[in-house]
Design a protein around this motif. Structure first.
Motif: not given
Length: 436
Positions: A331-342
């Motif tokens: 779930l965290f690794l998938q979240w890393m792909m978001t614009e928010e994380f970027s």
């Protein structure tokens, strides 16, 4: 009265009451099933070699936990110089973090081949989110991705803009003009460059690896060496080491004794107006707040050559195959792909760049200058970070020592290139066959 009594006790009336009780019980059960069961609290650990980023990374992790309150990620960094050995020892003993930083290319690939890392090919849209050349840094030869790209770094020359303005100095756009500028400064009694060799990695990482791409022709030239079409002691590799030697006269006289931190201070204190450095130095310079304006320009190519900038995939995050919380970690690794994380990376860690195809807007002025190089010039990775780093002696080890020896006039640029060719040909097949 007897009739009424018997009627009240009849089976039909008993059934009606029973049904009413059953209905109430059924209703109660349905209402209880509508109440969601609280998710089990999960604590993940995240290993890293960057102890200086604790506050910033914890802030980013807190944003993830706001969306997934049942998952807390504990950031647990260790010393950079010990990191590779520590992680491998933890993996062997079964005590490694659930998630951990992975350096690009060889070392992390070895960990995957040993079975310590989970394949991440199943993560949704990972191929669509990141450029192929960035994913390659954390992929097996069969195309198995084993880390989500975290951040890349760029390289250039920091300069004292106030001094440049005062002396009416132009930003050099060729290597030859850079050397002429250095000569002018030296004649004025100024030590042009703050760099030093007290920490050996700096000359290799900040100078040699960043002049090589423009001299050899970027990725096409690099692959020609990798494939055995060119030998590692050819004229262009000699020229790369010669560029290192070109800088030697323009360093401090006692540069052999100065560490990385010392040379940073030479620039901050205004004693040397130029510094071959990386984008990761931005927060340090901003915190130190020198009493002069400073900026950065790209390391220029030799006359007639295309200008390349080294934009290097620095860190990804991999998943421990033995983690007890695989789904939560994914779930965290998938979240890393978001614009928010970027966006959070660019805000919290200026000078480190997310590798998403769609990069979030960068507010930091100096970080934006570095990233603008990617639009103005061609890019490639550090020359010795690919497959030629996998064996012993590695291209990294050979180039590190040779670059220091060239600067200190212990060997010639030709000898440095020959050392690279001889060392690699002892184990790297394309190097041993390049003269055939």
């Amino acid at each position: 009265m007897l009739v009424l009594f018997l009627s009240a006790c009849s089976p039909e009336n008993n059934s009606t009451k029973k049904d009413q009780v059953t209905d109430k019980a059924s209703f109660k059960i349905e209402r209880e099933e509508e109440i969601p069961t609280p998710l089990k609290q999960v604590i993940l650990t995240l290993g890293s070699w960057r102890k200086g980023d604790v506050e910033q990374i914890n802030f980013i992790l807190s944003k993830f936990s706001e969306q997934y309150p049942h998952i807390v990620i504990k950031f647990d960094p260790t010393e950079q110089s010990e990191y590779n050995d520590v992680i491998e020892a933890q993996l062997e003993s079964g005590t490694a973090p659930d998630l951990f930083y992975l350096r690009s290319f060889s070392h992390s690939r070895v960990l995957f081949e040993k079975g310590y890392l989970a394949s991440l090919n199943e993560l949704a849209n990972i191929q669509e989110t990141f450029p192929t050349e960035m994913l390659t840094a954390w992929s097996s030869s069969e195309g198995e991705v084993y880390a989500v790209p975290l951040m890349a770094v760029s390289h250039g020359i920091y300069y004292n803009a106030s001094l440049f303005e005062k002396m009416n100095l132009a930003i050099p756009d060729t290597w030859e003009k850079l050397l002429n500028l250095a000569s002018t400064l030296k004649e004025s009694g100024i030590t042009p460059f703050a760099n030093a060799t007290g920490d050996a990695w700096t000359i290799n990482g900040l100078l040699l690896q960043n002049v090589i791409p423009s001299i050899i022709g970027g990725i096409d030239g690099r692959l020609a060496y990798y494939n055995g079409e060119r030998c590692f002691d050819d004229d262009q590799m000699v020229a790369s080491f010669q560029a290192v030697k070109d800088i030697a006269p323009y360093l401090s006289k006692n540069q052999k004794l100065l560490k990385y931190a010392d040379s940073l201070q030479l620039f901050i204190q205004g004693k040397s107006p130029m510094w071959f450095g990386g984008s990761w130095d931005i927060p340090f310079f901003e915190t130190q707040n020198p009493d002069f304006k400073w900026s950065v320009f790209a390391i220029p190519a030799p006359q007639g050559k295309d200008n390349y900038v080294t934009f290097h995939p620095d860190a990804g995050i991999g998943l421990n195959r033995s983690s007890a919380y695989m789904e939560e970690a994914k779930l965290f690794l998938q979240w890393m792909m978001t614009e928010e994380f970027s966006s959070l990376i660019t805000q919290q860690l200026p000078g480190f760049f997310p590798m998403h195809k769609q990069v979030a807007k960068i507010e930091n002025e100096h970080a934006r200058l570095f990233l603008d190089f990617n639009d103005k010039y061609k890019t490639d990775i550090r020359f010795v970070w690919g497959k030629i780093r996998d064996g012993n002696p590695s291209a990294y080890q050979l180039s590190l020592q040779s670059s220091v020896d060239v600067i200190n006039n212990l060997i010639t640029p030709k000898q440095a290139a020959e050392n690279l060719q001889t060392g690699l040909s002892s184990w790297y097949l394309p190097a041993s066959r390049c003269r055939e």
